[in-house]
Design an enzyme around this catalytic site. Structure first.
Site, short mmCIF file in Angstrom:
data_model
loop_
_atom_site.label_atom_id
_atom_site.label_comp_id
_atom_site.label_asym_id
_atom_site.label_seq_id
_atom_site.Cartn_x
_atom_site.Cartn_y
_atom_site.Cartn_z
N GLU A 84 -1.24 -1.50 -4.85
CA GLU A 84 -2.45 -0.73 -5.12
C GLU A 84 -2.15 0.35 -6.15
OE1 GLU A 84 -5.18 2.15 -2.49
OE2 GLU A 84 -5.04 0.12 -1.71
N ASP A 131 0.89 -1.16 0.00
CA ASP A 131 0.00 0.00 0.00
C ASP A 131 0.93 1.21 0.00
OD1 ASP A 131 -2.34 1.63 0.28
OD2 ASP A 131 -1.87 1.83 2.41
N ASP A 152 -2.24 1.08 7.38
CA ASP A 152 -1.48 0.92 6.13
C ASP A 152 -1.02 -0.52 5.94
OD1 ASP A 152 -1.32 3.76 5.11
OD2 ASP A 152 -0.51 4.02 7.12
#
Length: 176
Positions: A67, A8, A139
Site C-alpha cells: 500500500e 500493509d 492489519d
C-alpha cells in the site's frame, strides 16, 4: 499460477497476507502481523525488514504488492510510515521481487467495490473472498486486500490483453 505477498506497512504493526492466484481463483496461504518493539525507529525498521525477509523465505512469493503512503495530518507519522514501507520494499527488492504499489482507495475499490470503505467492510470482504473461517486482524486483512487488489489488477490486464484491448500501464497500480 502466482503467489502474491501483500503488505500493509506500519512502523508499529506491519500486516502481511499471502495468496495464491490462478486466473480468477484465489486461495489463502497465510497472514499475520510483524509487531515491532522499542522506541527508537531504526531498530523497528530492521525488525520490519527482517520480518518481511522471513515471510518471503517461507512463502516464496512471485509477486509483491504494498500500500502507498497516504497523506496524514501528522507529517512525522507520514515520514515514519514511508520509512516502514521503504524497509519492506528493500526486503522485497533484495529477494528479486518487483514491487507494485496501490493506494488505499484502489485497494478498497478492488475488494469492496467502493474506495471509501471502512476497515470492517474490508475485513468482511477479505473473509468472504478467501472463504476464511474467521475474521483476520485488521492489519492482516488490509495486507490480504492489497494482495487481492494485485491479483484482480493482473487478471484485468490479462483479460484486456486477450480481448485485444490496448493496455497502457497497470490499471492504477504504479510499478517500479
Amino acid at each position: 499460477m502466482s503467489i502474491i505477498l501483500g503488505i500493509d506497512p506500519g512502523s508499529r504493526i506491519t500486516g502481511y497476507g499471502v495468496i495464491r492466484s490462478q486466473g480468477s481463483r484465489v486461495e489463502y496461504l497465510g497472514s499475520g502481523c510483524i509487531r515491532t518493539s522499542g522506541e527508537s525507529l531504526p531498530p523497528r525498521l530492521k525488525q520490519i525488514y527482517d520480518g518481511v525477509t522471513e515471510i518471503i523465505t517461507q512463502f516464496r512469493p512471485d509477486l509483491f504488492a504494498i500500500e502507498q503512503v497516504f497523506l496524514a495530518r501528522n507529517p512525522d507519522s507520514a515520514l515514519k510510515l514511508g520509512q516502514a514501507r521503504g524497509s519492506a520494499i528493500v526486503a522485497a527488492a533484495n529477494q528479486g521481487l518487483e514491487v507494485a504499489e496501490y493506494s488505499a482507495r484502489q485497494v478498497k475499490l478492488a475488494v469492496v467495490g467502493g474506495g471509501g470503505a471502512e476497515k470492517a467492510q474490508v475485513q468482511h470482504m477479505v473473509t468472504q473472498l478467501l472463504k476464511l473461517p474467521g475474521t483476520p486482524q485488521a492489519d492482516a486483512a488490509d495486507a490480504l486486500a492489497v494482495a487481492l487488489c494485485h491479483a484482480h489488477t493482473l487478471q484485468s490486464l490479462i483479460s484486456a490483453a486477450g480481448r485485444g484491448t490496448a493496455v497502457t500501464g497497470s490499471r492504477g497500480g504504479r510499478w517500479r
